[in-house]
Enzyme design. Sequence first.
Site, PDB file in Angstrom:
ATOM      1  N   ARG A 268       0.809  -1.221   0.000  1.00  0.00           N
ATOM      2  CA  ARG A 268       0.000   0.000   0.000  1.00  0.00           C
ATOM      3  C   ARG A 268       0.844   1.273   0.000  1.00  0.00           C
ATOM      4  NH1 ARG A 268      -0.591  -3.106   4.274  1.00  0.00           N
ATOM      5  NH2 ARG A 268      -0.043  -2.435   6.370  1.00  0.00           N
ATOM      6  N   LYS A 512      -7.326 -14.507   2.306  1.00  0.00           N
ATOM      7  CA  LYS A 512      -6.708 -15.142   1.133  1.00  0.00           C
ATOM      8  C   LYS A 512      -6.681 -16.658   1.319  1.00  0.00           C
ATOM      9  CE  LYS A 512      -3.528 -11.462  -0.488  1.00  0.00           C
ATOM     10  NZ  LYS A 512      -2.142 -11.096  -0.816  1.00  0.00           N
TER      11      LYS A 512
HETATM   12  C1  G6Q Z   1      -0.923  -3.970   0.799  1.00  0.00           C
HETATM   13  C2  G6Q Z   1      -1.361  -5.330   0.987  1.00  0.00           C
HETATM   14  C3  G6Q Z   1      -2.274  -5.856  -0.082  1.00  0.00           C
HETATM   15  C4  G6Q Z   1      -1.534  -6.310  -1.344  1.00  0.00           C
HETATM   16  C5  G6Q Z   1      -2.498  -7.105  -2.213  1.00  0.00           C
HETATM   17  C6  G6Q Z   1      -1.849  -7.572  -3.496  1.00  0.00           C
HETATM   18  O1  G6Q Z   1      -0.187  -3.399   1.559  1.00  0.00           O
HETATM   19  O2  G6Q Z   1      -0.270  -6.141   1.190  1.00  0.00           O
HETATM   20  O3  G6Q Z   1      -3.254  -4.944  -0.460  1.00  0.00           O
HETATM   21  O4  G6Q Z   1      -1.018  -5.225  -2.033  1.00  0.00           O
HETATM   22  O5  G6Q Z   1      -2.977  -8.192  -1.490  1.00  0.00           O
HETATM   23  O6  G6Q Z   1      -0.731  -8.368  -3.238  1.00  0.00           O
HETATM   24  P1  G6Q Z   1       0.278  -8.717  -4.362  1.00  0.00           P
HETATM   25  O7  G6Q Z   1       0.901  -7.457  -4.864  1.00  0.00           O
HETATM   26  O8  G6Q Z   1       1.290  -9.634  -3.746  1.00  0.00           O
HETATM   27  O9  G6Q Z   1      -0.496  -9.392  -5.465  1.00  0.00           O
END
Ligand code: G6Q
Length: 551
Positions: A268, A512
């Site tokens: 994020r 997940k």
């Molecule tokens: C952000 C979180 C989460 C992540 C998504 C996508 O800080 O970790 O929002 O960005 O779950 O993850 P990937 O980039 O590993 O696909």
Amino acid sequence: MTARTSLPSWQALKQHAGVMKKQHMKDLFNENPQRFDEFSLKLPAFLFDYSKNLITTETMQGLFALARDCKLEQWREKMFTGARINTTEDRSVLHVALRDRSNTPLIVDGEDVPAKVQSALLQIKDFTERVRTGRWLGYSGKRITDVVNIGVGGSNLGPQMVTEGLKHYSDQSVRVHYVSNVDGTQIADVLRPLDPEKTLFIISSKTFTTTETMTNAQTAMKWLVASAFDENAIAKHFVAVSSNKVNACDFGIKEENIFDMWDWVGGRFSLWSAIGLPIALDLGYEKFIELLEGAFEIDQHFRNAPLEENAPVIMALLSLWNCTFLGSQSQAILPYDQPLHKLTAYLQQAEMESNGKSVNWQGEDVDYATVPSIWGEIGINGQHAFYQYLHQSNNVVPADFIGSVASVTPVQGHHDTLMANFFAQTEALMGGVNEQQVREDLKAKGRTQEYIDKVAPHKVHKGNRPTNTILMNRISPRSLGSLIALYEHKIFTQGILLQICSFDQWGVELGKGLANKIYSELSTDQLNGKHDSSTNNLIAYYKTIKSTNKR
Ligand code: G6Q
């Protein structure tokens, strides 16, 4: 009591909150003509006015004392110098290094961080220039006209918010689209008007394992191969941003087309890295750098300004004051700038995924409210929808009002109307309208006494509703960079004050894992019955109707 609540400065604020709850901001304004000067800051990118909060000089002194007791300045330095402050994942937190424009050396775990960042930026520059000038060709020799970013969460919200926020700065060399949802409707809608010969996909996934992103990536790949009749086309139409090179290569992406990500950048907080590729493709590399420069300006401010003049620190202290001490449970983000229409969604993730937690660094349950839930909408749309609640419900919702002196697309007669609403709302939320004012107004309008008695209580607005105003000059890559960094550092500061580990996201990981288990049940004939009765029956119903639909 936990480490935080037992601090004398915490206890003093708790007592002080009891006193302040009986105050009205309107009186505080009347008593102190210097209130705006005392409680506002002018930074290059924006004016930050926090005078419409239920605070006095004493409140702020108490909050700054707490920040010092929490050793905020030391923690801030730890972040900038690469200490492993993401304790549950044992990682540094260095999104600030991605936009460090000062060439300050930084070695973390033997890694030359600025050198890595610089080489990633050069890769971004080279790639975006090739695509934007038509030197990157698709499988049939045609130039790329459309780029589809496939990613979710941190690999989507930041880039999409910025692309939308700066779309008036785009020269349309390429069109950028986003697919984040595993609901096939989204990718089908995005792909329908596109030409596979001229479409480039960015698979943005730090882990390269996220089911939603992988499912969308497979669909995109099939769509391309169905047109090219050749799997070799994948190399010309897919690039990846990931720290998992093995999985990205297995997918068919050429190693030289994989953009690196590092453990020390949380999803994020990653729009400043190659996750920001769609931004650079849309705007050009130079404007992407301006975005980084705007963020860097706030990084320096956050790192160097005394707490008393430090905008992100003050925002975090006010959030703590409003939520933890005065009891507000949510906070509204209200942009009065159409380009910022995705800002609220972005900040929902940034703040709630970072600090929406309930154990402290020691793993103890905290005995205080942490952060509020974040919600909101473009201000004008909100005014004709939920502002009723902001003005008159029993729940006080502190709000950030974000607007600009100049519009990016001036249309005669519009902007002053927009901004008149912007100023009117914070004035009304602060001051309210008391019963006497309502009665006098109705009387002046010639209403009967009977009507006045009946309607007056309904028209009373108690006011005393806290707002911050962030007034930018105009949205630009630089000012938007500053705005985002302002919130990032507010969130970091909240984490320190609340003793929350802001950089993990175990609550996301849980979902997940569970979805993966249920997915395997949906694709077999067996029901395993190991869930609660609600979930068992929902799954059973879904499968029954699904098989009926197939017949
Ligand atoms: C952000 C979180 C989460 C992540 C998504 C996508 O800080 O970790 O929002 O960005 O779950 O993850 P990937 O980039 O590993 O696909």
